[in-house]
Design a protein around this motif. Structure first.
Motif, PDB file in Angstrom:
ATOM      1  N   LEU A   1       0.536  -1.240   0.268  1.00  0.00           N
ATOM      2  CA  LEU A   1      -0.058   0.260   0.266  1.00  0.00           C
ATOM      3  C   LEU A   1       1.021   0.979   0.115  1.00  0.00           C
ATOM      4  CD1 LEU A   1      -2.405  -0.983   2.612  1.00  0.00           C
ATOM      5  CD2 LEU A   1      -2.991  -0.909   0.288  1.00  0.00           C
ATOM      6  N   GLN A   2       1.998   1.136   0.268  1.00  0.00           N
ATOM      7  CA  GLN A   2       3.282   2.453   0.363  1.00  0.00           C
ATOM      8  C   GLN A   2       3.764   2.786  -0.906  1.00  0.00           C
ATOM      9  OE1 GLN A   2       3.704   4.578   2.948  1.00  0.00           O
ATOM     10  NE2 GLN A   2       2.027   3.563   3.980  1.00  0.00           N
ATOM     11  N   ILE A   3       3.653   1.415  -1.443  1.00  0.00           N
ATOM     12  CA  ILE A   3       4.236   1.457  -3.291  1.00  0.00           C
ATOM     13  C   ILE A   3       3.687   3.042  -3.622  1.00  0.00           C
ATOM     14  CG2 ILE A   3       4.990   0.815  -5.733  1.00  0.00           C
ATOM     15  CD1 ILE A   3       4.989  -1.567  -4.075  1.00  0.00           C
ATOM     16  N   GLY A   4       4.657   3.547  -4.078  1.00  0.00           N
ATOM     17  CA  GLY A   4       3.999   4.892  -5.145  1.00  0.00           C
ATOM     18  C   GLY A   4       4.195   6.254  -4.255  1.00  0.00           C
ATOM     19  N   LYS A   5       4.041   6.267  -2.820  1.00  0.00           N
ATOM     20  CA  LYS A   5       4.032   7.460  -2.218  1.00  0.00           C
ATOM     21  C   LYS A   5       5.124   8.447  -2.366  1.00  0.00           C
ATOM     22  CE  LYS A   5       0.740   5.795   0.836  1.00  0.00           C
ATOM     23  NZ  LYS A   5      -0.571   5.777   2.268  1.00  0.00           N
ATOM     24  N   PHE A   6       4.614   9.362  -1.882  1.00  0.00           N
ATOM     25  CA  PHE A   6       5.838   9.923  -2.011  1.00  0.00           C
ATOM     26  C   PHE A   6       6.975  10.446  -0.327  1.00  0.00           C
ATOM     27  CE2 PHE A   6       5.545  11.025  -6.303  1.00  0.00           C
ATOM     28  CZ  PHE A   6       6.296  10.941  -6.812  1.00  0.00           C
ATOM     29  N   LYS A   7       7.403  10.582   0.483  1.00  0.00           N
ATOM     30  CA  LYS A   7       8.303  10.725   1.375  1.00  0.00           C
ATOM     31  C   LYS A   7       9.451  11.949   1.678  1.00  0.00           C
ATOM     32  CE  LYS A   7       5.768   7.275   3.154  1.00  0.00           C
ATOM     33  NZ  LYS A   7       4.364   8.220   4.421  1.00  0.00           N
ATOM     34  N   SER A   8       9.202  12.378   0.275  1.00  0.00           N
ATOM     35  CA  SER A   8      10.580  13.749  -0.417  1.00  0.00           C
ATOM     36  C   SER A   8      10.595  14.964   1.411  1.00  0.00           C
ATOM     37  CB  SER A   8      10.285  13.866  -1.346  1.00  0.00           C
ATOM     38  OG  SER A   8       9.026  15.005  -1.355  1.00  0.00           O
ATOM     39  N   GLY A   9       9.216  14.761   1.913  1.00  0.00           N
ATOM     40  CA  GLY A   9       9.449  16.170   3.358  1.00  0.00           C
ATOM     41  C   GLY A   9       9.582  15.312   5.003  1.00  0.00           C
ATOM     42  N   GLU A  10       9.582  14.118   4.615  1.00  0.00           N
ATOM     43  CA  GLU A  10      10.270  13.335   5.867  1.00  0.00           C
ATOM     44  C   GLU A  10      11.581  13.575   6.053  1.00  0.00           C
ATOM     45  OE1 GLU A  10       7.870  12.671   7.239  1.00  0.00           O
ATOM     46  OE2 GLU A  10       6.166  12.134   6.506  1.00  0.00           O
ATOM     47  N   GLU A  11      11.702  13.906   7.727  1.00  0.00           N
ATOM     48  CA  GLU A  11      13.090  14.292   7.909  1.00  0.00           C
ATOM     49  C   GLU A  11      13.904  12.565   7.991  1.00  0.00           C
ATOM     50  OE1 GLU A  11      15.492  14.550  12.812  1.00  0.00           O
ATOM     51  OE2 GLU A  11      12.906  15.575  11.984  1.00  0.00           O
ATOM     52  N   TYR A  12      13.077  11.711   8.204  1.00  0.00           N
ATOM     53  CA  TYR A  12      14.430  11.114   7.946  1.00  0.00           C
ATOM     54  C   TYR A  12      15.189  10.340   6.420  1.00  0.00           C
ATOM     55  CZ  TYR A  12       9.822   7.688   6.613  1.00  0.00           C
ATOM     56  OH  TYR A  12       8.852   8.612   5.783  1.00  0.00           O
ATOM     57  N   PHE A  13      14.247  11.081   5.042  1.00  0.00           N
ATOM     58  CA  PHE A  13      14.541  11.041   3.972  1.00  0.00           C
ATOM     59  C   PHE A  13      15.529  10.934   3.599  1.00  0.00           C
ATOM     60  CE2 PHE A  13      13.831  12.317  -0.078  1.00  0.00           C
ATOM     61  CZ  PHE A  13      14.275  11.700  -1.116  1.00  0.00           C
ATOM     62  N   ILE A  14      15.135  13.054   4.133  1.00  0.00           N
ATOM     63  CA  ILE A  14      16.363  14.257   4.101  1.00  0.00           C
ATOM     64  C   ILE A  14      17.730  13.809   4.524  1.00  0.00           C
ATOM     65  CG2 ILE A  14      16.757  16.571   4.048  1.00  0.00           C
ATOM     66  CD1 ILE A  14      13.508  16.826   4.057  1.00  0.00           C
ATOM     67  N   GLU A  15      17.744  13.397   5.573  1.00  0.00           N
ATOM     68  CA  GLU A  15      18.861  12.939   6.671  1.00  0.00           C
ATOM     69  C   GLU A  15      19.696  11.553   5.993  1.00  0.00           C
ATOM     70  OE1 GLU A  15      20.253  14.805   8.392  1.00  0.00           O
ATOM     71  OE2 GLU A  15      19.211  16.612   8.737  1.00  0.00           O
ATOM     72  N   GLY A  16      18.360  10.886   5.705  1.00  0.00           N
ATOM     73  CA  GLY A  16      19.218   9.569   4.530  1.00  0.00           C
ATOM     74  C   GLY A  16      20.006   9.126   3.347  1.00  0.00           C
ATOM     75  N   LYS A  17      19.460  10.593   2.823  1.00  0.00           N
ATOM     76  CA  LYS A  17      19.959  10.801   1.626  1.00  0.00           C
ATOM     77  C   LYS A  17      22.063  10.905   1.632  1.00  0.00           C
ATOM     78  CE  LYS A  17      17.879  13.824  -0.006  1.00  0.00           C
ATOM     79  NZ  LYS A  17      17.472  15.166  -1.245  1.00  0.00           N
ATOM     80  N   GLU A  18      21.848  11.331   2.769  1.00  0.00           N
ATOM     81  CA  GLU A  18      23.439  11.659   3.100  1.00  0.00           C
ATOM     82  C   GLU A  18      24.426  10.985   4.113  1.00  0.00           C
ATOM     83  OE1 GLU A  18      24.532  14.631   1.861  1.00  0.00           O
ATOM     84  OE2 GLU A  18      22.415  15.042   0.622  1.00  0.00           O
ATOM     85  N   LYS A  19      23.669  10.628   4.803  1.00  0.00           N
ATOM     86  CA  LYS A  19      24.019   9.114   5.832  1.00  0.00           C
ATOM     87  C   LYS A  19      23.278   8.195   6.363  1.00  0.00           C
ATOM     88  CE  LYS A  19      23.704  12.889   9.502  1.00  0.00           C
ATOM     89  NZ  LYS A  19      24.572  13.892  10.756  1.00  0.00           N
ATOM     90  N   LYS A  20      23.489   7.016   7.511  1.00  0.00           N
ATOM     91  CA  LYS A  20      22.498   6.744   8.102  1.00  0.00           C
ATOM     92  C   LYS A  20      22.365   7.508   9.680  1.00  0.00           C
ATOM     93  CE  LYS A  20      24.529   3.446  11.268  1.00  0.00           C
ATOM     94  NZ  LYS A  20      25.135   2.895  11.801  1.00  0.00           N
ATOM     95  N   TYR A  21      20.897   7.725   9.561  1.00  0.00           N
ATOM     96  CA  TYR A  21      20.189   8.095  10.280  1.00  0.00           C
ATOM     97  C   TYR A  21      18.672   7.620  11.339  1.00  0.00           C
ATOM     98  CZ  TYR A  21      17.103  12.083  11.988  1.00  0.00           C
ATOM     99  OH  TYR A  21      16.883  13.400  12.658  1.00  0.00           O
ATOM    100  N   LEU A  22      18.275   7.872  12.520  1.00  0.00           N
ATOM    101  CA  LEU A  22      18.361   7.792  13.504  1.00  0.00           C
ATOM    102  C   LEU A  22      16.893   8.424  13.171  1.00  0.00           C
ATOM    103  CD1 LEU A  22      16.413   4.790  14.688  1.00  0.00           C
ATOM    104  CD2 LEU A  22      18.162   5.465  16.353  1.00  0.00           C
ATOM    105  N   GLN A  23      15.485   8.845  13.527  1.00  0.00           N
ATOM    106  CA  GLN A  23      14.889   9.095  13.822  1.00  0.00           C
ATOM    107  C   GLN A  23      14.154   8.892  14.942  1.00  0.00           C
ATOM    108  OE1 GLN A  23      11.978  10.984  10.714  1.00  0.00           O
ATOM    109  NE2 GLN A  23      10.993  12.292  12.509  1.00  0.00           N
ATOM    110  N   ASN A  24      14.425   9.372  16.210  1.00  0.00           N
ATOM    111  CA  ASN A  24      13.869   9.330  16.940  1.00  0.00           C
ATOM    112  C   ASN A  24      12.567   9.759  17.647  1.00  0.00           C
ATOM    113  OD1 ASN A  24      15.928   8.577  18.216  1.00  0.00           O
ATOM    114  ND2 ASN A  24      16.193  10.911  18.872  1.00  0.00           N
TER     115      ASN A  24
END
Length: 209
Positions: free
Chosen positions: A13-36
């Protein structure tokens, strides 16, 4: 992908959805990131997500891999009352004074109400200690709190003072009853002893007369 579009998921059900504004996606493009702990609007519950960049053989990032933790297991551990009696409770509070785990006594409280207590205040300052104060339900408790800097979470374990002090009260009552009983026995023993001593003296007096 790098545009934040989900192209593959264990939840179809998640396929095709956009998460571009999520903090974990933004940080995850640069490094391993854990959003608490945060409140996931889509899931309608607290969430915790880890993200890492996906790279090709040339080291170029072409996507982000994310995974969400099952916080129900954490909450189940938090509401476990082993060793804490009938009123004991453990829970997690984030740096914004929001309860992030389930409450044993107030349902559906996670991320919905800001709570302030002396223990939370001290814990959020980075202190690991204990104290007596009123909890978020305005009930006097004995508390132990610990600040977890890695995930910026305060862990608290509390038990109501009335229950915690009950064994002391029972011991006090036993001591009072025991002392009262000893005094009564001492008086009875004293009367008996006095009678055994005074009767011969009285008879001796009569004989002397």
């Amino acid at each position: 992908d790098l545009n934040g579009k989900i192209i593959l998921s264990t939840n179809e059900l998640q396929i095709g959805k956009f998460k571009s504004g999520e903090e974990y996606f933004i940080e995850g493009k640069e490094k391993k990131y854990l959003q608490n702990f945060y409140y996931d609007i889509e899931l309608q519950q607290p969430a915790m997500t880890i993200a890492i960049p996906i790279k090709n053989n040339e080291g170029e990032v072409f996507g982000v891999l994310t995974g969400k933790f099952n916080l129900n297991r954490i909450s189940n551990v938090m509401i476990e009352k082993s060793g804490l009696g009938k009123t004991g409770e453990t829970y997690l509070v984030n740096k914004f004074n929001l309860l992030v785990s389930k409450s044993r006594f107030v349902p559906d409280m996670e991320f919905k109400e800001i709570i302030h207590t002396e223990g939370i205040k001290n814990c959020l300052k980075g202190n690991n200690s204990y104290g007596n104060y009123e909890n978020y339900r305005n009930i006097p408790v004995i508390s132990l709190y610990n600040w977890l800097p890695e995930i910026e979470i305060c862990l608290l374990a509390e038990i109501e003072q009335e229950e915690a002090f009950q064994p002391i009260k029972e011991l006090r009552n036993i001591i009072i009853v025991s002392c009262f009983g000893i005094v009564i026995l001492a008086i009875i023993f004293g009367l008996i002893l006095a009678r055994k001593i005074t009767i011969p003296i009285y008879e001796l007096q009569k004989g002397a007369e």
